[in-house]
Design an enzyme around this catalytic site. Structure first.
Site, PDB file in Angstrom:
ATOM      1  N   HIS A 128       0.816  -1.212   0.000  1.00  0.00           N
ATOM      2  CA  HIS A 128       0.000   0.000   0.000  1.00  0.00           C
ATOM      3  C   HIS A 128       0.853   1.267   0.000  1.00  0.00           C
ATOM      4  O   HIS A 128       0.357   2.343  -0.354  1.00  0.00           O
ATOM      5  CB  HIS A 128      -0.972   0.000   1.188  1.00  0.00           C
ATOM      6  CG  HIS A 128      -0.343   0.170   2.520  1.00  0.00           C
ATOM      7  ND1 HIS A 128       0.184  -0.878   3.246  1.00  0.00           N
ATOM      8  CD2 HIS A 128      -0.144   1.279   3.279  1.00  0.00           C
ATOM      9  CE1 HIS A 128       0.668  -0.426   4.381  1.00  0.00           C
ATOM     10  NE2 HIS A 128       0.487   0.874   4.436  1.00  0.00           N
ATOM     11  N   HIS A 166       7.917  -3.276   2.028  1.00  0.00           N
ATOM     12  CA  HIS A 166       7.559  -1.864   1.928  1.00  0.00           C
ATOM     13  C   HIS A 166       8.753  -0.993   1.569  1.00  0.00           C
ATOM     14  O   HIS A 166       8.778  -0.362   0.517  1.00  0.00           O
ATOM     15  CB  HIS A 166       6.941  -1.367   3.240  1.00  0.00           C
ATOM     16  CG  HIS A 166       5.566  -1.881   3.507  1.00  0.00           C
ATOM     17  ND1 HIS A 166       4.624  -2.076   2.518  1.00  0.00           N
ATOM     18  CD2 HIS A 166       4.957  -2.243   4.660  1.00  0.00           C
ATOM     19  CE1 HIS A 166       3.504  -2.534   3.046  1.00  0.00           C
ATOM     20  NE2 HIS A 166       3.686  -2.648   4.339  1.00  0.00           N
TER      21      HIS A 166
END
Length: 519
Positions: A212, A274
């Protein structure tokens, strides 16, 4: 127009896409209706992000017609699930923009919510694949011909293959795509095995491994700033950039995730899935075209050029009190904090250190990418002028919802003499006319998955490359060092980054609002 001028113009504007590829984020392309099967529908991620996100998309002009079939281990009815989703949207369904908050408040008390809730169904996992298939078939009948399926696996890694088997038994693989949550394995062996088993049911083109962080406006603004401006791309290399910091401290603790976190830790949970992904956007070469295949390949080149992550270049930490958390071993060596010095072995970045830091229970929750430029080779200014007192010039990206970018530089202080101060040029999407169109990262990525756009997702090759380069650290991790909750990590992080300094907590304050116009 002379022919040579035409040829030159073509050479400057042609983009060479991969065979069979599609344009990046073709917003004008109509997305077919979708049945979304949400596994882990009562979990923490679904409650905080996914269900509010689906509600926002349904109320927006971006998404197609959707029907949602939730599934989880809990036994509940359709009405129970709708009540759960409404409570989740009421608690978490907002972004930090006034226009968006107003729209959601109105939505929750209007007929729009009832319309969305009518499209929610729930099938407990215990009901089996036949019941799930029947619920999906009913939703597809309601949407009509041409609808597609999006399976979202918001489940722990150990449960992912069970869900895939259930989808295969329910005959829900065709005309579908599957979104997978991190972590994608816990080491090279497990990642290779997971990918191999996934590929027994789904083709790689159907699999979307979600990060995300890459769905945030500021992360994508890196691509725009680098490749659309002649100002930055010529200096985006080892000749002008001194070092790069990617700093993602979190003030939150485990939030009932101790059992998961104890077997994962900060490196596997955050860095591989990430921070390295964000690093790829910063470091990638210009793609041949703005389309998924070209961009994914350039990201994978970054991963392949990453030098092995050595234990001597890593600081692992554990916040005080972690071992007393429920579900944590009293002698746990799991890191809740990690700082990494890594380097890329390629022409553009040779010798430029990348410093990555993340951790739980830290002083503040921030998401900062900071590009430090090399200082002038010689200063003509006197020693007391202020030059160098605030460090080198920085280009800073804030990955928070406001999506801010700042460029710091030295400028003359008004008045007599030659005194210099560190100044800043700043931009925020909240200051534009399009602030109301900002999507939360999960919402944007869900739309991309519906389009079949892999640009912001991780490939099997990419994730396996990262696990391969992590082998030295995973085989011999340095012992964890204690740090106080509410701090910036163990003291050893300062030796890791020397002779540089961490930009946080010394980062300049962001401008909160537009300065007043002169009268």
């Amino acid at each position: 127009m002379p022919l040579w001028v035409v040829d030159t113009y073509r050479a400057q504007t042609n983009a060479y896409a991969a065979l069979g590829s599609r344009q990046y984020r073709n917003e004008s392309e109509r997305i077919p209706p979708h049945v979304i099967v949400l596994f882990g529908a009562t979990g923490d991620l679904a409650r905080r992000k996914l269900l509010p996100g689906f509600a926002h998309l349904a109320a927006s002009h971006f998404a197609p017609l959707i029907r949602i079939v939730g599934s989880s281990l809990e036994e509940m009815s359709d009405e129970d699930f709708r009540a759960f989703a409404k409570a989740a949207a009421a608690e978490y369904g907002h972004l930090k923009t006034v226009a968006f908050e107003r729209r959601i408040r109105e939505q929750l008390v209007s007929e729009e919510w009832e319309e969305f809730a009518a499209n929610l169904r729930y099938v407990p996992r215990s009901a089996g694949p036949e019941t799930l298939a029947a619920a999906v078939a009913e939703a597809e009948d309601q949407l009509g011909e041409g609808c597609l399926r999006l399976h979202y696996l918001s489940v722990p890694p150990a449960a992912a293959l069970d869900v895939i088997n259930m989808l295969r038994e329910a005959k829900l693989v065709e005309h579908s795509r599957v979104v997978m949550e991190k972590p994608f394995g816990t080491d090279l062996e497990s990642a290779v095995e997971l990918n191999a088993q996934m590929h027994q049911t789904f083709d790689e083109s159907q699999i979307f491994r979600i990060d995300h962080f890459l769905g945030k406006e500021a992360a994508q603004n890196i691509l725009a700033l680098r490749f659309a401006n002649g100002l930055f791309e010529p200096i985006w290399n080892r000749n002008f950039i001194d070092h790069v910091q990617i700093d993602i401290p979190e003030s939150l603790g485990l939030d009932r995730r101790a059992n998961f976190y104890e077997n994962t830790g900060a490196y596997k949970d955050m860095v591989v899935t990430h921070l390295f992904q964000v690093m790829a956007f910063v470091a990638m070469e210009p793609p041949t075209a703005l389309e998924p295949t070209s961009i994914s390949e350039e990201k994978n080149k970054v991963f392949r050029s990453l030098l092995p992550v050595l234990p001597s270049y890593v600081v692992r930490g554990q916040y005080g009190g972690y071992r007393q958390e429920e579900g944590v071993a009293r002698d746990s060596d799991t890191e809740t904090f990690i700082a990494v010095h890594c380097e890329l072995d390629n022409w553009r970045w040779a010798g430029v250190p990348f410093y990555l830091r993340t951790g739980k229970r830290m002083a503040e929750g921030m998401r900062i990418i900071s590009i430090a430029f090399k200082e002038a080779p010689r200063s003509m200014f006197p020693a007391d002028s202020g030059v160098g007192s605030a460090g080198p010039d920085h280009l800073t990206f804030d990955l928070a919802d406001e999506s801010k970018v700042s460029l710091s530089y030295y400028g003359k202080r008004p008045g007599p003499g030659m005194k210099l101060d560190k100044l800043s040029m700043q931009f925020s999407t909240g200051e534009t006319d399009y602030a109301g169109d900002v999507l939360e990262a999960y919402e944007r990525l869900i739309l991309d998955a519906m389009r079949g756009d892999h640009t912001l997702f991780t490939t099997a090759d990419g994730i396996e490359s990262l696990w391969e380069r992590s082998i030295p650290l995973l085989d011999a991790p340095p012992p964890v060092k204690p740090y106080a909750p509410g701090s910036w990590g163990p003291n050893a992080i300062h030796q890791l980054i020397a002779p540089h300094a961490w930009r946080l907590p010394s980062e300049r304050m962001w401008r909160e609002e537009n300065p007043s116009e002169p009268s």
